[in-house]
Enzyme design. Structure first.
Site, short mmCIF file in Angstrom:
data_model
loop_
_atom_site.label_atom_id
_atom_site.label_comp_id
_atom_site.label_asym_id
_atom_site.label_seq_id
_atom_site.Cartn_x
_atom_site.Cartn_y
_atom_site.Cartn_z
N ARG A 84 -10.65 31.81 -10.93
CA ARG A 84 -9.41 31.50 -11.63
C ARG A 84 -9.38 30.04 -12.06
O ARG A 84 -8.73 29.70 -13.04
CB ARG A 84 -8.20 31.76 -10.71
CG ARG A 84 -7.93 33.23 -10.45
CD ARG A 84 -6.64 33.38 -9.69
NE ARG A 84 -5.64 32.50 -10.26
CZ ARG A 84 -4.68 31.89 -9.57
NH1 ARG A 84 -4.57 32.08 -8.28
NH2 ARG A 84 -3.82 31.09 -10.16
N ASP A 142 -3.26 20.43 -4.35
CA ASP A 142 -4.40 21.26 -4.76
C ASP A 142 -5.74 20.74 -4.25
O ASP A 142 -6.78 21.35 -4.49
CB ASP A 142 -4.44 21.38 -6.30
CG ASP A 142 -3.37 22.33 -6.81
OD1 ASP A 142 -2.73 23.02 -5.99
OD2 ASP A 142 -3.18 22.39 -8.04
N CYS A 152 3.42 34.83 -3.34
CA CYS A 152 2.24 34.00 -3.55
C CYS A 152 1.55 33.85 -2.21
O CYS A 152 2.19 33.88 -1.17
CB CYS A 152 2.71 32.67 -4.10
SG CYS A 152 1.65 31.31 -3.76
N LYS A 157 -7.49 23.15 -16.14
CA LYS A 157 -6.80 24.45 -16.19
C LYS A 157 -5.28 24.25 -16.27
O LYS A 157 -4.62 24.85 -17.11
CB LYS A 157 -7.13 25.26 -14.93
CG LYS A 157 -6.22 26.47 -14.72
CD LYS A 157 -6.58 27.26 -13.50
CE LYS A 157 -5.90 26.82 -12.22
NZ LYS A 157 -4.48 27.19 -12.09
N ASN A 158 -4.76 23.39 -15.40
CA ASN A 158 -3.31 23.29 -15.29
C ASN A 158 -2.66 22.56 -16.47
O ASN A 158 -1.44 22.60 -16.61
CB ASN A 158 -2.92 22.61 -13.98
CG ASN A 158 -3.08 23.56 -12.80
OD1 ASN A 158 -3.39 24.74 -12.99
ND2 ASN A 158 -2.89 23.06 -11.59
N ARG A 170 7.35 30.69 -3.51
CA ARG A 170 7.30 29.80 -4.67
C ARG A 170 8.40 30.22 -5.62
O ARG A 170 8.20 30.99 -6.56
CB ARG A 170 5.92 29.87 -5.35
CG ARG A 170 4.85 29.20 -4.53
CD ARG A 170 3.50 29.33 -5.17
NE ARG A 170 3.27 28.38 -6.24
CZ ARG A 170 2.13 28.30 -6.91
NH1 ARG A 170 1.14 29.11 -6.62
NH2 ARG A 170 1.96 27.41 -7.87
C1 UD1 Z 1 1.73 23.64 -10.24
C2 UD1 Z 1 0.24 23.91 -10.26
C3 UD1 Z 1 -0.27 24.18 -8.85
C4 UD1 Z 1 0.13 23.04 -7.92
C5 UD1 Z 1 1.62 22.76 -8.01
C6 UD1 Z 1 2.04 21.52 -7.24
C7 UD1 Z 1 -0.08 24.95 -12.42
C8 UD1 Z 1 -0.39 26.15 -13.19
N1 UD1 Z 1 0.00 25.06 -11.10
O1 UD1 Z 1 2.37 24.83 -9.75
O2 UD1 Z 1 -1.69 24.30 -8.91
O3 UD1 Z 1 -0.21 23.38 -6.60
O4 UD1 Z 1 2.01 22.54 -9.37
O5 UD1 Z 1 1.36 20.39 -7.71
O6 UD1 Z 1 0.06 23.87 -12.96
N2 UD1 Z 1 9.92 24.78 -6.53
C9 UD1 Z 1 11.21 25.26 -6.31
N3 UD1 Z 1 11.82 25.94 -7.33
C10 UD1 Z 1 11.23 26.16 -8.53
C11 UD1 Z 1 9.92 25.67 -8.75
C12 UD1 Z 1 9.30 24.98 -7.73
O7 UD1 Z 1 11.77 25.08 -5.25
O8 UD1 Z 1 11.85 26.77 -9.41
C13 UD1 Z 1 9.23 24.04 -5.46
C14 UD1 Z 1 7.97 24.77 -4.98
O9 UD1 Z 1 8.25 25.74 -4.01
C15 UD1 Z 1 7.14 23.62 -4.45
C16 UD1 Z 1 7.53 22.45 -5.35
O10 UD1 Z 1 8.74 22.84 -6.00
O11 UD1 Z 1 7.50 23.32 -3.13
C17 UD1 Z 1 6.50 22.11 -6.41
O12 UD1 Z 1 6.13 23.29 -7.11
P1 UD1 Z 1 5.75 23.23 -8.65
O13 UD1 Z 1 5.39 21.84 -9.02
O14 UD1 Z 1 6.81 23.91 -9.43
O15 UD1 Z 1 4.45 24.15 -8.69
P2 UD1 Z 1 3.93 25.00 -9.91
O16 UD1 Z 1 4.36 24.39 -11.19
O17 UD1 Z 1 4.21 26.44 -9.66
#
Ligand code: UD1
Length: 424
Positions: A399, A307, A117, A22-23, A122
């Site tokens: 999902r 995850d 979330c 999915k991701n 997030r």
């Molecule tokens: C993706 C995955 C999700 C997984 C996560 C971490 C998808 C669709 N989802 O989510 O299933 O749990 O990676 O492996 O691929 N952060 C910030 N600022 C930002 C973005 C992120 O501070 O702008 C922080 C987040 O709060 C978190 C960390 O970075 O603590 C990692 O998040 P991130 O890797 O961005 O998660 P997603 O890409 O949303």
């Protein structure tokens, strides 16, 4: 709404094929927006609610899609809108993935803010920081991110992420591939989903160096083309199925996987007493008589994935002793714990760490899904619980897990899907 009714106490054993990830599907589908003509043929796309939501979002932009037997055809020639509306973005945070490609191809984008979330804050600041570095002007107004580029063309930049972010790395990559000049991304996420996105973009004609590492160098190109591509397996689904066998004392062979991507998880299964053997594209797990307590700390790849944290907690309820589970990615991602305790588990949260006291005899009751992976942990607990466990709000599970009850039933589970009404 749908619920899953699980008759526990049955072994999960046999052979099963892993579904597509999915991701990695989501950024790949977003990246199709970068091509001006032609039709993409994407194989091994899982049939999931999140994929349906994302294709709906693309259709809203004017993209044509057809989806049959896990093959998605996408034509992005006639994009008519650069606006991702709240109604679709609120259903799935990953909708933010359209920001980079829209900016790169059209020089403008308007994307609703994703909002909260279930498992803590997030933010999207890193996505915005990357776009600004590449030359976009960003305004946040009326609940939308409005982004535009002077002269409609992004330019190369040095982006240094203070935190490893899968989504922000994906967005930065998709924006940089059509930018003028060279972009370097430091502390890039190295998750297999980002590696797959790099392979996908390179096959489209992008110039990316450092694929699979945390330092990416991208030289912008003028155009990208539509391609045929086969997606990778879903490493979280795979690990969850391994846990289903382990928690019920069964044996399982998973086909269609890339064992190296499961390294951190397999190491923990071995520590827990499971016998693991791997071949080129399969993994076999045999459960021990008694699972052993095993601590995990979820961190960015190649460490143990956040995850899989909830499912690991469920598994450790059956281990002989105390296991400590920490999540360094989402510190507060523990919604599943009260529900697991309602099934008879003994799990405490101390200083953002879950302390699982096992082994505990679980007994079936009605529990509520709160997010995707939390639901998976409840299903795992239901498989080993005595009697009947009803998991409500299964839409969370839908999902991210393709045909989950069918897969588990074929491996010996007894799970049915039933309709129910929630009182409001
Ligand atoms: C993706 C995955 C999700 C997984 C996560 C971490 C998808 C669709 N989802 O989510 O299933 O749990 O990676 O492996 O691929 N952060 C910030 N600022 C930002 C973005 C992120 O501070 O702008 C922080 C987040 O709060 C978190 C960390 O970075 O603590 C990692 O998040 P991130 O890797 O961005 O998660 P997603 O890409 O949303």
């Amino acid at each position: 709404m749908d619920k899953l009714v699980i008759h526990g106490g049955r072994r999960i054993s046999g052979t099963v094929a892993a579904s597509g990830s999915k991701n990695s599907s989501l950024p790949i589908i977003a990246a199709t927006l970068l091509a001006g003509k032609g039709t993409f043929t994407l194989h091994r796309i899982p049939e999931l609610h999140d994929i349906a939501t994302f294709t709906q979002l693309l259709q809203h932009l004017g993209v044509e899609t057809t989806f049959t037997n896990n093959t998605l055809k996408v034509s992005t020639e006639n994009v008519q809108s650069i606006l991702a509306p709240y109604e679709l973005v609120k259903k799935m945070r990953a909708s933010i993935y359209v920001l980079g490609p829209l900016l790169a191809r059209f020089g403008e984008a308007k994307v609703s803010l994703p909002g909260g979330c279930a498992f803590g804050p997030r933010p999207i600041d890193l996505h915005l920081m990357a776009m600004e570095k590449l030359g976009a002007e960003i305004r946040i107004e009326t609940g939308f991110i409005t982004a535009s580029v002077k002269g409609r063309k992004l330019h190369g930049a040095h982006i240094d992420f203070p935190v490893s972010s899968v989504g922000a790395t994906g967005n930065a990559l998709m924006a940089a591939v059509l930018a003028k000049g060279v972009t370097t991304i430091s502390n890039a996420a190295a998750e297999p989903e980002i590696e797959t996105l790099c392979h996908f973009l390179s096959a489209m004609g992008a110039d990316i160096k450092g694929t699979g590492t945390t330092e990416l160098v991208i030289e912008g190109v003028e155009t990208l083309q539509a391609i045929e591509f086969t997606n990778v397996f879903d490493r979280i689904e795979a690990a969850t199925l391994l846990a289903a066998a382990a928690i019920t004392g069964g044996s399982i062979t998973l086909n269609g996987v890339e064992p190296s991507q499961l390294k951190a998880v397999l190491k923990k299964f071995v520590h827990a007493g499971c016998l693991i053997s791997t071949e080129n594209s399969s993994v076999t797990l045999k459960s021990p008589e008694q699972l052993l307590p095993t601590d995990v700390t979820a961190k960015p790849y190649p460490s143990f994935p956040t995850d899989m944290q909830a499912q690991w907690i469920a598994l450790m309820t059956q281990a002989s002793g105390k296991s400590l589970i920490t999540d360094k990615v989402y510190h507060e991602r523990f919604n599943h714990i009260p529900e697991l305790n309602r099934l008879g588990a003994h799990i405490e949260i101390k200083n953002n760490q879950a302390v699982v006291h096992g082994p505990r005899k679980l007994s079936g009751t009605t529990v509520m899904s709160t997010d995707l992976r939390a639901s998976a942990s409840l299903v795992l607990a239901g498989l080993v619980a005595e009697g009947v466990t009803e998991v409500l709000r299964v839409y969370h599970l839908d999902r991210g897990y393709e045909k989950i009850e069918m897969k588990l039933n074929a491996l010996g589970a007894k799970i049915s899907r039933e309709k129910y009404k929630e009182f409001s």
